[in-house]
Design a protein around this motif. Structure first.
Motif, mmCIF file in Angstrom:
data_model
loop_
_atom_site.group_PDB
_atom_site.id
_atom_site.type_symbol
_atom_site.label_atom_id
_atom_site.label_comp_id
_atom_site.label_asym_id
_atom_site.label_seq_id
_atom_site.Cartn_x
_atom_site.Cartn_y
_atom_site.Cartn_z
ATOM 1 N N HIS A 276 -11.249 13.336 17.758
ATOM 2 C CA HIS A 276 -10.415 13.372 16.551
ATOM 3 C C HIS A 276 -10.294 11.947 16.030
ATOM 4 O O HIS A 276 -9.852 11.051 16.743
ATOM 5 C CB HIS A 276 -9.028 13.941 16.883
ATOM 6 N N GLN B 77 -8.914 9.262 13.158
ATOM 7 C CA GLN B 77 -7.956 8.981 12.083
ATOM 8 C C GLN B 77 -8.219 7.593 11.525
ATOM 9 O O GLN B 77 -8.459 6.646 12.276
ATOM 10 C CB GLN B 77 -6.518 8.985 12.621
ATOM 11 N N ARG B 78 -8.150 7.479 10.219
ATOM 12 C CA ARG B 78 -8.185 6.168 9.578
ATOM 13 C C ARG B 78 -6.755 5.892 9.115
ATOM 14 O O ARG B 78 -6.219 6.647 8.304
ATOM 15 C CB ARG B 78 -9.138 6.195 8.389
ATOM 16 N N VAL B 79 -6.146 4.866 9.664
ATOM 17 C CA VAL B 79 -4.736 4.594 9.347
ATOM 18 C C VAL B 79 -4.586 3.186 8.768
ATOM 19 O O VAL B 79 -5.433 2.316 8.981
ATOM 20 C CB VAL B 79 -3.835 4.727 10.601
ATOM 21 N N ARG B 80 -3.504 2.973 8.035
ATOM 22 C CA ARG B 80 -3.244 1.648 7.486
ATOM 23 C C ARG B 80 -2.654 0.731 8.557
ATOM 24 O O ARG B 80 -1.797 1.148 9.332
ATOM 25 C CB ARG B 80 -2.261 1.733 6.319
ATOM 26 N N THR C 288 0.288 4.834 8.076
ATOM 27 C CA THR C 288 -0.029 5.981 7.229
ATOM 28 C C THR C 288 -1.465 6.452 7.474
ATOM 29 O O THR C 288 -2.382 5.640 7.534
ATOM 30 C CB THR C 288 0.092 5.587 5.739
ATOM 31 N N VAL C 289 -1.647 7.747 7.642
ATOM 32 C CA VAL C 289 -2.995 8.290 7.856
ATOM 33 C C VAL C 289 -3.680 8.437 6.499
ATOM 34 O O VAL C 289 -3.212 9.170 5.633
ATOM 35 C CB VAL C 289 -2.933 9.648 8.583
ATOM 36 N N GLU D 218 -0.446 6.107 23.007
ATOM 37 C CA GLU D 218 0.053 5.709 21.682
ATOM 38 C C GLU D 218 0.384 4.222 21.648
ATOM 39 O O GLU D 218 0.193 3.551 20.640
ATOM 40 C CB GLU D 218 1.265 6.552 21.294
ATOM 41 N N TYR E 79 -9.303 2.453 12.863
ATOM 42 C CA TYR E 79 -9.614 3.815 13.275
ATOM 43 C C TYR E 79 -8.973 4.098 14.622
ATOM 44 O O TYR E 79 -9.091 3.288 15.551
ATOM 45 C CB TYR E 79 -11.127 4.019 13.386
ATOM 46 N N GLN F 29 -8.423 11.905 8.126
ATOM 47 C CA GLN F 29 -8.647 12.288 9.524
ATOM 48 C C GLN F 29 -9.589 13.471 9.573
ATOM 49 O O GLN F 29 -9.625 14.282 8.661
ATOM 50 C CB GLN F 29 -7.336 12.582 10.245
ATOM 51 N N MET G 254 -7.194 -1.343 7.384
ATOM 52 C CA MET G 254 -7.169 -0.063 8.078
ATOM 53 C C MET G 254 -7.712 -0.251 9.484
ATOM 54 O O MET G 254 -8.330 -1.252 9.809
ATOM 55 C CB MET G 254 -8.017 0.945 7.324
#
Lengths: 429, 429
Positions: free
Chosen positions: A121, A123-126, A109-110, B365, A419, A113, A417
């Motif tokens: 670009h 993004q910090r995601v779980r 999950t983002v 990815e 990045y 961002q 999290m």
């Protein structure tokens, strides 16, 4: 169930070696689990629910062994009741897994961002935490609940339940991992400590690098031991000394209804109110609130002002303000105003859940900002302090520590999290 | 500066008592700080910058004492240079405070909010952690930087810098707290340990309940000691063994540019690449990459394939894959493909920052998902691993632990959260 985890050692146990081995296998399983799709984990959890349903006879047979041993050891009735399973309780365990299966998958999950001026670009995601150790007492359902929540959040679990429920836990665990494995969850993703030796608890608490976080589920003595000894981070709360403050601008009918529910709906849960504070401007409410509680069978221990309103009120001692009764007992006190209420809560509370009853938005916001608790409420019962009531679907407990997760610990709180940075060849000037 | 913190004890120090006293005063200050408006904290930080500027002569005089003592003790030139201040460096410190003053205030920010079917409105908001302990070496600027970041995030700070910079730190601290106090920040909100006694470090690491989190800033031996001894949670990273993987689908010009920057822009920072992995499908890139690095003065330690491309390449040993050189040295290796690269990074890396160079979105990815590091990058230099480069404005370090904050630790990461629940008299069924 695999052979390696079947045999109980006859000779003295090397708990450190046991935990090291389980930890290494958990780490390897976590790496596979972290890559599973949300759909695969959902299917695996539903299959685990089905496997537990199908294993009902085996689980009941195992539970009968635990109950027999418990009776032989002279266990109390309340304890035996907590340990006992029947077809309905097993169905409840299976349904619990299906609830967790239906939860949104937090992994990937983002959270945030943004773009940098240089075109990067970010993004910090779980991401899953890794390996979670769960130490609990003799409720066999925790084996399934905690294991499922870890799988949903992409974590491997090492479960160490109370020895009194070992046979039941083993049967539930065997069915669960069989169901999980049918959809690609490694067998080592949810491991059960198959010995009652308490040295294993110590080894888990010391397992830095092998276990990423410990979640204790159980009574105060268990949580206290875990918090004192652990070298691994712990998500937990020791005390739930919760307050409800009835402000000068409170509505009396609401105050009576909410205080009654906050104190008496269930007295043994951590979100139950233990102290009721009443503002001087609402001093007229002291009598109806105290009388309502006394009439409902609650012991009231009050300051001088509270003692004056009903002969049944007992005098409160200093210790009462710091006590989590977990019983039909309440401490009551008149305080000057919302500032005095905040000061009392900050001094005596346990930073779990505290509430103000008021129609005054200024007092409400002051209380929300000034009380430094995991959960601060306005015009609601402190008994709502619960992951399910927050909409988390399931929780593994409530944390009052200041780092990582504060409040109900659900699937999302069992993630960390990372990045993700996407560029087009940027170099740093 | 207050008298209480001025005098150095002549007799043996009771470090535990000192830290307990500082911790209690910090806790009281934190409660006041937590209630300050964003505007007040901004004004206080700007006033602190002005006060430091105005104190330039006093800070330089104090720094001269530190330098003289350092020379007398035979300190190395590099160490003396790190310790030395001049008008330009002091202006830099003041400007740094203004940067922090301009940062958005994280306290009270709504992270998430939702309504429950029963009408309860739940908000998850940021709240200060409480008391932060910062343990650092002899860079006097950290005294100002770290203190400011704590104030911005509503936390009290206990600063323990290296004894070699004590006079300089004391002068900077005195000016800073004077400026902060002019806008309501309590004097105890930023406290400096005014003794070089190392026992204080031990007492801080053991100060559970007094200090909520420790941030070590300095070399590996300091961080290792802190991570080993601390009973208080720690936000830090020990190693920055970062990788850049050149995929089969990489663009050669981009690979050369990014690898050169990632390795050589600054070799001593934690985000510098230490190992370059090259895919078999890009084996033709081995020679130009190795030659480019060698020509730029970098020592290359390679596997057999890398040794074959240039006579100057030295053979890598097993230890090289696990080494953070912090120098103009790189390890190079040919790997089968992106899966092998991920496996190498997971086995040998330190979960800090790792990058893939590729034009293939599938490989990108896969790498982003499969590498379990705080920061994972595509087509960018690992040297971007920095709070400033992420847009955080300022950072206190980079964390590789799995709980709370992972990656750059800025003002936002120095907060915890709390839940605000607003109702209209709801009781729990």
């Amino acid at each position: 169930m695999r052979e390696a985890t079947k045999a109980l050692p006859a000779e003295p146990l090397d708990a450190t070696a046991l935990v090291a081995d389980m930890g290494r296998r958990a780490r390897a399983a976590a790496a596979i689990l972290a890559q599973l799709s949300p759909e695969a984990k959902t299917a695996a959890l539903n299959a685990a629910a089905a496997a537990i349903r199908a294993a009902t006879p085996a689980i009941l047979a195992a539970n009968a062994i635990d109950l027999e041993q418990g009776r032989a050891r002279g266990m109390k009735a309340a304890f035996l009741d907590r340990l006992a399973l029947d077809a309905g309780r097993i169905e409840g365990i299976a349904k619990g897994l299906e609830v967790v299966a239906a939860l949104p998958d937090p992994v990937g999950t983002v959270i945030a961002q943004w773009d940098r001026p240089n075109g990067l670009h970010i993004q910090r995601v779980r991401a899953p935490i890794g390996v979670i150790g769960i130490i609990y007492e003799s409720r066999p359902n925790v084996t399934a609940d905690a294991g499922a929540l870890c799988v949903r959040s992409g974590n491997a679990a090492i479960l160490r339940g109370g020895s009194e429920a070992l046979a039941s836990s083993r049967a539930i665990h065997a069915a669960m991992v069989q169901g999980l494995a049918a959809h690609g969850v490694p067998l080592d993703a949810v491991q059960l400590v198959e010995t009652g030796d308490r040295a294993v608890v110590g080894a888990m608490l010391a397992a830095q690098g092998l276990i990423d976080v410990i979640v204790p589920r159980g009574g105060k003595s268990l949580v206290a031991r875990v918090q004192t000894e652990a070298r691994v981070p712990v998500l937990a709360h020791l005390d739930g000394n919760c307050h409800t403050y009835v402000d000068g601008a409170a509505d009396l009918a609401m105050a009576l209804s909410v205080v009654r529910n906050a104190k008496l709906r269930r007295t043994g849960i951590c979100g139950a109110t233990e102290t009721v504070l009443v503002a001087k401007a609402a001093q007229a409410f002291l009598a109806p609130i105290a009388t309502m509680l006394l009439d409902a069978g609650c012991e009231v221990r009050g300051d001088a002002a509270t003692q004056a309103v009903d002969a049944r009120v007992k005098p409160a001692t200093d210790a009462d303000w710091d006590t989590e009764y977990e019983d039909a007992i309440v401490a009551m006190k008149l305080v000057d105003d919302v500032d005095a209420a905040i000061a009392h809560v900050e001094r005596h509370g346990s930073h779990h859940t505290d509430a103000i009853i008021t129609q005054d938005p200024v007092a409400a916001e002051k209380f929300l900002a000034g009380v430094d608790s995991a959960i601060v409420m306005v015009n609601a019962s402190t008994q709502f302090a619960d992951g399910g009531e927050f909409g988390f679907g399931a929780e593994i407990g409530i944390a009052t520590g200041r780092l990582h997760a504060r409040g109900p610990v659900g699937a999302e709180q069992l993630t960390t999290m990372k990045y993700l940075v996407r560029g087009t060849g940027q170099i740093r000037p």
